[in-house]
Scaffold this active site. Structure first.
Site, PDB file in Angstrom:
ATOM      1  N   ASN A  11       9.759   1.285  -0.850  1.00 53.06           N
ATOM      2  CA  ASN A  11       9.301   2.612  -1.264  1.00 53.06           C
ATOM      3  C   ASN A  11      10.458   3.281  -1.987  1.00 53.06           C
ATOM      4  O   ASN A  11      11.417   3.712  -1.354  1.00 53.06           O
ATOM      5  CB  ASN A  11       8.882   3.406  -0.006  1.00 53.06           C
ATOM      6  CG  ASN A  11       8.557   4.852  -0.312  1.00 53.06           C
ATOM      7  OD1 ASN A  11       8.403   5.232  -1.478  1.00 53.06           O
ATOM      8  ND2 ASN A  11       8.435   5.661   0.722  1.00 53.06           N
ATOM      9  N   TRP A  12      10.345   3.370  -3.314  1.00 53.91           N
ATOM     10  CA  TRP A  12      11.466   3.917  -4.092  1.00 53.91           C
ATOM     11  C   TRP A  12      11.495   5.440  -4.064  1.00 53.91           C
ATOM     12  O   TRP A  12      12.432   6.040  -4.550  1.00 53.91           O
ATOM     13  CB  TRP A  12      11.369   3.425  -5.538  1.00 53.91           C
ATOM     14  CG  TRP A  12      11.846   2.019  -5.732  1.00 53.91           C
ATOM     15  CD1 TRP A  12      12.090   1.081  -4.769  1.00 53.91           C
ATOM     16  CD2 TRP A  12      12.152   1.400  -6.983  1.00 53.91           C
ATOM     17  NE1 TRP A  12      12.519  -0.081  -5.347  1.00 53.91           N
ATOM     18  CE2 TRP A  12      12.561   0.079  -6.700  1.00 53.91           C
ATOM     19  CE3 TRP A  12      12.099   1.803  -8.310  1.00 53.91           C
ATOM     20  CZ2 TRP A  12      12.935  -0.811  -7.698  1.00 53.91           C
ATOM     21  CZ3 TRP A  12      12.467   0.918  -9.315  1.00 53.91           C
ATOM     22  CH2 TRP A  12      12.873  -0.377  -9.008  1.00 53.91           C
ATOM     23  N   LYS A  13      10.438   6.053  -3.535  1.00 55.25           N
ATOM     24  CA  LYS A  13      10.360   7.527  -3.512  1.00 55.25           C
ATOM     25  C   LYS A  13      10.612   8.062  -4.932  1.00 55.25           C
ATOM     26  O   LYS A  13      10.241   7.415  -5.895  1.00 55.25           O
ATOM     27  CB  LYS A  13      11.335   8.080  -2.476  1.00 55.25           C
ATOM     28  CG  LYS A  13      11.156   7.381  -1.119  1.00 55.25           C
ATOM     29  CD  LYS A  13      11.903   8.017  -0.008  1.00 55.25           C
ATOM     30  CE  LYS A  13      11.637   7.220   1.282  1.00 55.25           C
ATOM     31  NZ  LYS A  13      12.182   7.848   2.465  1.00 55.25           N
ATOM     32  N   HIS A  97       2.508   8.981   3.858  1.00 55.60           N
ATOM     33  CA  HIS A  97       3.944   8.976   4.185  1.00 55.60           C
ATOM     34  C   HIS A  97       4.323  10.337   4.765  1.00 55.60           C
ATOM     35  O   HIS A  97       3.834  11.367   4.327  1.00 55.60           O
ATOM     36  CB  HIS A  97       4.771   8.672   2.931  1.00 55.60           C
ATOM     37  CG  HIS A  97       6.204   8.387   3.258  1.00 55.60           C
ATOM     38  ND1 HIS A  97       7.109   9.391   3.536  1.00 55.60           N
ATOM     39  CD2 HIS A  97       6.875   7.216   3.401  1.00 55.60           C
ATOM     40  CE1 HIS A  97       8.286   8.839   3.819  1.00 55.60           C
ATOM     41  NE2 HIS A  97       8.165   7.512   3.743  1.00 55.60           N
ATOM     42  N   GLU A  99       6.786  12.160   4.366  1.00 51.12           N
ATOM     43  CA  GLU A  99       7.307  13.140   3.400  1.00 51.12           C
ATOM     44  C   GLU A  99       6.158  13.858   2.703  1.00 51.12           C
ATOM     45  O   GLU A  99       6.283  15.018   2.318  1.00 51.12           O
ATOM     46  CB  GLU A  99       8.249  12.443   2.404  1.00 51.12           C
ATOM     47  CG  GLU A  99       9.575  12.092   3.063  1.00 51.12           C
ATOM     48  CD  GLU A  99      10.332  10.930   2.454  1.00 51.12           C
ATOM     49  OE1 GLU A  99      10.001  10.504   1.329  1.00 51.12           O
ATOM     50  OE2 GLU A  99      11.257  10.430   3.120  1.00 51.12           O
ATOM     51  N   GLU A 171       6.387   4.482  11.174  1.00 47.93           N
ATOM     52  CA  GLU A 171       7.678   5.028  10.758  1.00 47.93           C
ATOM     53  C   GLU A 171       8.019   6.261  11.593  1.00 47.93           C
ATOM     54  O   GLU A 171       7.517   7.354  11.305  1.00 47.93           O
ATOM     55  CB  GLU A 171       7.634   5.440   9.283  1.00 47.93           C
ATOM     56  CG  GLU A 171       7.299   4.321   8.328  1.00 47.93           C
ATOM     57  CD  GLU A 171       7.808   4.622   6.920  1.00 47.93           C
ATOM     58  OE1 GLU A 171       8.605   3.829   6.417  1.00 47.93           O
ATOM     59  OE2 GLU A 171       7.438   5.654   6.349  1.00 47.93           O
ATOM     60  N   GLY A 177      15.683   7.484   6.706  1.00 46.63           N
ATOM     61  CA  GLY A 177      16.849   7.938   5.950  1.00 46.63           C
ATOM     62  C   GLY A 177      18.008   8.428   6.803  1.00 46.63           C
ATOM     63  O   GLY A 177      18.942   9.052   6.296  1.00 46.63           O
ATOM     64  N   SER A 216      15.037   3.332   8.203  1.00 49.36           N
ATOM     65  CA  SER A 216      16.412   2.814   8.244  1.00 49.36           C
ATOM     66  C   SER A 216      16.479   1.305   8.415  1.00 49.36           C
ATOM     67  O   SER A 216      17.397   0.791   9.075  1.00 49.36           O
ATOM     68  CB  SER A 216      17.234   3.534   9.323  1.00 49.36           C
ATOM     69  OG  SER A 216      17.381   4.895   8.985  1.00 49.36           O
ATOM     70  N   GLY A 237      12.876   2.068   2.520  1.00 44.30           N
ATOM     71  CA  GLY A 237      13.182   3.106   1.542  1.00 44.30           C
ATOM     72  C   GLY A 237      14.475   2.795   0.826  1.00 44.30           C
ATOM     73  O   GLY A 237      14.525   1.935  -0.064  1.00 44.30           O
ATOM     74  N   GLY A 238      15.555   3.470   1.228  1.00 45.82           N
ATOM     75  CA  GLY A 238      16.847   3.374   0.534  1.00 45.82           C
ATOM     76  C   GLY A 238      17.294   1.957   0.208  1.00 45.82           C
ATOM     77  O   GLY A 238      17.742   1.691  -0.916  1.00 45.82           O
TER      78      GLY A 238
HETATM   79  P1  PGA Z   1      14.399   4.518   4.735  1.00 47.39           P
HETATM   80  O1  PGA Z   1      12.947   5.084   4.330  1.00 47.39           O
HETATM   81  O2  PGA Z   1      14.310   3.026   4.769  1.00 47.39           O
HETATM   82  O3  PGA Z   1      15.313   5.024   3.637  1.00 47.39           O
HETATM   83  O4  PGA Z   1      14.732   5.090   6.068  1.00 47.39           O
HETATM   84  C1  PGA Z   1      11.785   4.498   4.836  1.00 47.39           C
HETATM   85  C2  PGA Z   1      10.555   5.207   4.293  1.00 47.39           C
HETATM   86  O5  PGA Z   1      10.595   6.427   4.131  1.00 47.39           O
HETATM   87  O6  PGA Z   1       9.518   4.568   4.030  1.00 47.39           O
END
Ligand code: PGA
Length: 262
Positions: A11-13, A97, A99, A171, A177, A216, A237-238
């Site tokens: 997930n590149w956001k 998600h 967010e 999640e 993050g 994470s 994510g990251g």
């Molecule tokens: P993260 O994000 O791996 O940077 O913690 C995961 C996500 O939000 O899907």
């Protein structure tokens, strides 16, 4: 659709300009030359879908959107529909998600509508669920997860075989993050619980829905997390922004030939 193959999704956001193509080229090359046994998805910003489709032509990376409007089209300034994502090369779409739930106030009902729309457009939905830190501390995690599954997952009449069209990403919001992850035994326990909820909702077919862990996931912890019972992949994510890190996570998935990890 391979059913039980593990699924590793990035997930590149809201990260990535066209310069990110370098990373995808590297990933496509690594996947061509090294064995791996999972389905690999990148969900970039929608602006990059057409260019990534070009770079990945004939490659092994499927593309996905990060959210979609429930309608097929219409007067919805700034939104993007599942059909548009599909048209731009997506085969998957993340919905729900945290967010989006938090920053855009998306409710379980709206997330279900998005998932229905994604399925209607021929996409596989990666539906996210997870508790806040406060809910976790208060011992409410299972109640939160079962409500999110009951109310945001589409009904069986819509999913057809849910295992073929739906994946769930567990999640914990406090792990996203932050570099914090739940204890391995808690991840395993909650994945088993999510599978019970899916069984309740969809019957036997629910048990085959892939349940990904997210929050994470890094090259350093991927092998341990991905080997836990009930963990059928990861939403990253990251660490998905760097080809070599993401590739290390993909390679860390060592499920058996039938994809089962239990
Ligand atoms: P993260 O994000 O791996 O940077 O913690 C995961 C996500 O939000 O899907």
């Amino acid at each position: 659709m391979t059913g039980f193959s593990p699924l590793i999704a990035g997930n590149w956001k809201m990260f990535g300009l066209r310069s990110a193509l370098r990373e995808v080229k590297t990933l496509v090359r690594l996947l061509k030359t090294h064995k791996h046994n999972c389905d690999v998805v990148i969900c970039p910003p929608a602006t990059l879908l057409p260019v990534l489709r070009q770079v990945n032509r004939g490659g092994q990376v499927a593309l996905g959107g990060q959210a979609c409007h429930p309608a097929k089209d219409g007067a919805h300034t700034g939104d993007i529909s599942a059909f548009m994502l599909r048209d731009a090369g997506a085969r998957y779409c993340i919905v729900g998600h945290s967010e989006r739930r938090q920053a855009h106030g998306e409710s379980d009902a709206q997330i279900r509508a998005q998932a229905v729309s994604a399925l209607g457009a021929g996409l596989t939905a990666i539906l996210c669920i997870g508790e806040t830190d406060a809910q976790n501390q208060a011992g409410e995690t299972e109640a939160v997860l079962s409500q999110q599954i009951a109310e945001s997952c589409p009904e069986r009449e819509v999913t057809g075989d849910p295992a073929a069209r739906l994946a769930i990403a567990y999640e914990p919001i406090w792990a996203i993050g932050t570099g914090r992850t739940p204890r391995p035994e808690d991840i395993a326990k909650l994945h088993a619980f999510v599978k019970e909820c899916l069984h309740e909702k969809y019957g036997e077919a629910g048990a085959r829905v892939r349940v990904l862990y997210g929050g994470s996931v890094k090259p350093e912890n991927a092998a341990q997390i991905l080997s836990l019972p009930g963990v059928d992949g990861a939403l990253v994510g990251g660490a998905s922004l760097k080809a070599r890190d993401f590739f290390t996570i993909i390679r860390a998935s060592r499920h058996g030939p039938d994809g089962l990890n239990r």
